[in-house]
Design an enzyme around this catalytic site. Structure first.
Site, short mmCIF file in Angstrom:
data_model
loop_
_atom_site.label_atom_id
_atom_site.label_comp_id
_atom_site.label_asym_id
_atom_site.label_seq_id
_atom_site.Cartn_x
_atom_site.Cartn_y
_atom_site.Cartn_z
N CYS A 295 67.51 13.36 55.21
CA CYS A 295 67.35 12.01 54.04
C CYS A 295 67.35 12.48 52.76
O CYS A 295 68.95 11.87 52.39
CB CYS A 295 66.43 11.40 54.19
SG CYS A 295 64.37 12.27 53.68
N HIS A 343 61.07 10.67 51.80
CA HIS A 343 61.60 10.16 52.31
C HIS A 343 62.54 9.01 51.84
O HIS A 343 62.22 8.44 50.42
CB HIS A 343 61.56 8.93 53.71
CG HIS A 343 62.65 8.66 54.79
ND1 HIS A 343 63.48 9.42 55.54
CD2 HIS A 343 63.40 7.13 55.23
CE1 HIS A 343 64.11 9.27 56.11
NE2 HIS A 343 64.53 7.62 55.59
N HIS A 355 70.45 5.45 56.25
CA HIS A 355 69.29 6.64 56.27
C HIS A 355 69.03 7.50 57.05
O HIS A 355 70.13 6.74 58.24
CB HIS A 355 67.83 6.31 55.87
CG HIS A 355 67.16 5.51 56.74
ND1 HIS A 355 65.74 5.91 56.72
CD2 HIS A 355 67.53 5.32 58.09
CE1 HIS A 355 65.41 5.66 57.69
NE2 HIS A 355 66.00 4.80 58.51
#
Length: 383
Positions: A295, A343, A355
């Site tokens: 990420c 994240h 993402h």
């Protein structure tokens, strides 16, 4: 997208950062899933499908959190290794100079022995063949004494500097060993969490996997609905701002079109173009491209394409810009998730982001509510 000032009623937020209300998005998932018939515990005492799903989600999240620790340890290890290499090179150079100073002292001592150059005194004068011989010896001694003093000073200086560099190198090696240990620990944790998740999934029957896929579909539908609500809200606020500006005769929205806004929009467009080009590439923990990403590797690479340098890990990226409210999110902003900030995604507008989701998934466009509204930690504008 213009900024929007209307606050959203969900949760308590301070400067765009959510104060913890529900610990993890997995709990949101459980709340959703508890509405289904499968929510009841298994009669045979085995974990229900929801419990398995929650456990797998938790394991993936723990793996991602460990991945960010791995990324930080890897970056620290790389920097420390370069520092140690520099120190060792410096030690080698200092040692060479020390050896040269030691050789100079030896050369002077040998010269004194060969010439019999000792401290001049009365006996030396009396034993001299002539007054001229004495003065010649005295000049030689003076010259050797000067060289010797300089050589001793150089030797002491180099010896002290060499010892200091050796100590620094030794400490550097100790620190490197510690960072390498942290790196191995984080790597082992990631691998174990992923193995545990795969093990749980492998125990599901084909029917259970199908039901699990249906539950995931329901979650995505709910997330899409929430994103549509945000897009509708932002569009209404934009329209109201334009109407207000028109009534005031300014001819532009109240959000303004300053040079800084324009510059950010230009950079954000480049970052988003890069991110869109990565859609479909696999999530791989610790990866920074070009063939795969995790990420934070994706967001770092995307903004690098726009000429902006971001830190490597999520909990550093969250401090690399200005925090804004979710209602004011603009394309290019970074959206962070979970209380441990493990994240991150790149906002594209209308409640959507690009993402790298998790192991086994691919870079994709998805609702920022993909794991529930409570999972959203904060929004940061990096440039």
């Amino acid at each position: 997208m213009a900024s929007h000032r209307k606050s959203r009623p969900s949760g308590t937020r301070v400067a765009g950062i959510r104060t913890p209300a529900i610990a993890t998005a997995a709990l949101t998932s459980v709340a959703l899933l508890s509405q289904t018939a499968e929510a009841a515990p298994s009669a045979d005492g085995n974990p229900s499908l929801e419990e398995v799903e929650k456990k797998v989600d938790d394991l993936y999240r723990q793996a991602e959190s460990a991945t960010e620790k791995y990324n930080a340890a890897k970056e620290k290890t790389t920097k420390q290794r370069k520092r140690v290499d520099t120190l060792l090179d410096d030690v080698a150079q200092r040692t060479q100079k020390l050896n040269e100073a030691r050789a100079e002292l030896g050369s002077i001592a040998a010269a004194q022995y060969r010439t019999g150059a000792t401290a001049p005194d009365t006996s030396t004068f009396l034993l001299a063949d002539s007054p001229q011989d004495y003065f010649d010896q005295t000049q030689l001694m003076d010259r050797l004494t000067g060289r010797q003093k300089d050589a001793v000073d150089d030797y002491v200086t180099e010896q002290s500097a060499t010892m200091k560099k050796r100590q620094e190198a030794s400490q550097g090696l100790e620190t490197l060993t510690e960072t390498q240990t942290d790196l191995r620990t984080a790597k082992s944790t990631v691998q174990k969490k992923l193995a545990d998740a795969r093990g749980l999934l492998s125990q599901l029957t084909a029917q259970e996997k199908a039901r699990l896929a249906e539950l995931e579909k329901k979650k995505r539908q709910e997330a899409a609905r929430k994103a549509a609500e945000l897009a509708e809200q932002q569009a209404a606020e934009e329209k109201a701002a334009q109407e207000a500006a028109s009534r005031n005769g300014s001819g532009s929205s109240s959000s303004g079109t300053s040079g800084s806004d324009s510059a950010y929009a230009t950079k954000a467009a480049k970052a988003l173009a890069f991110a869109r080009a990565q859609v479909g590439k696999p999530y791989v923990w610790g990866a920074t491209g070009p063939d795969s990403y995790d990420c934070s590797g994706l967001t770092q690479a995307a903004w690098k394409a726009a000429g902006v340098t971001l830190p490597r890990v999520t909990y550093d990226q969250v401090n690399a810009g200005t925090t804004v409210s979710l209602a004011d999110a603009r394309p290019g902003d970074l959206v962070f998730f979970y209380d441990d900030i493990s994240h991150v995604g790149l906002y594209i507008g209308d409640g959507m982001m690009i993402h790298a989701p998790k192991p086994g998934a691919y870079v994709r466009e998805e609702s920022i509510y993909y794991d529930g509204e409570s999972a959203i930690h904060s929004v940061v504008r990096p440039a």
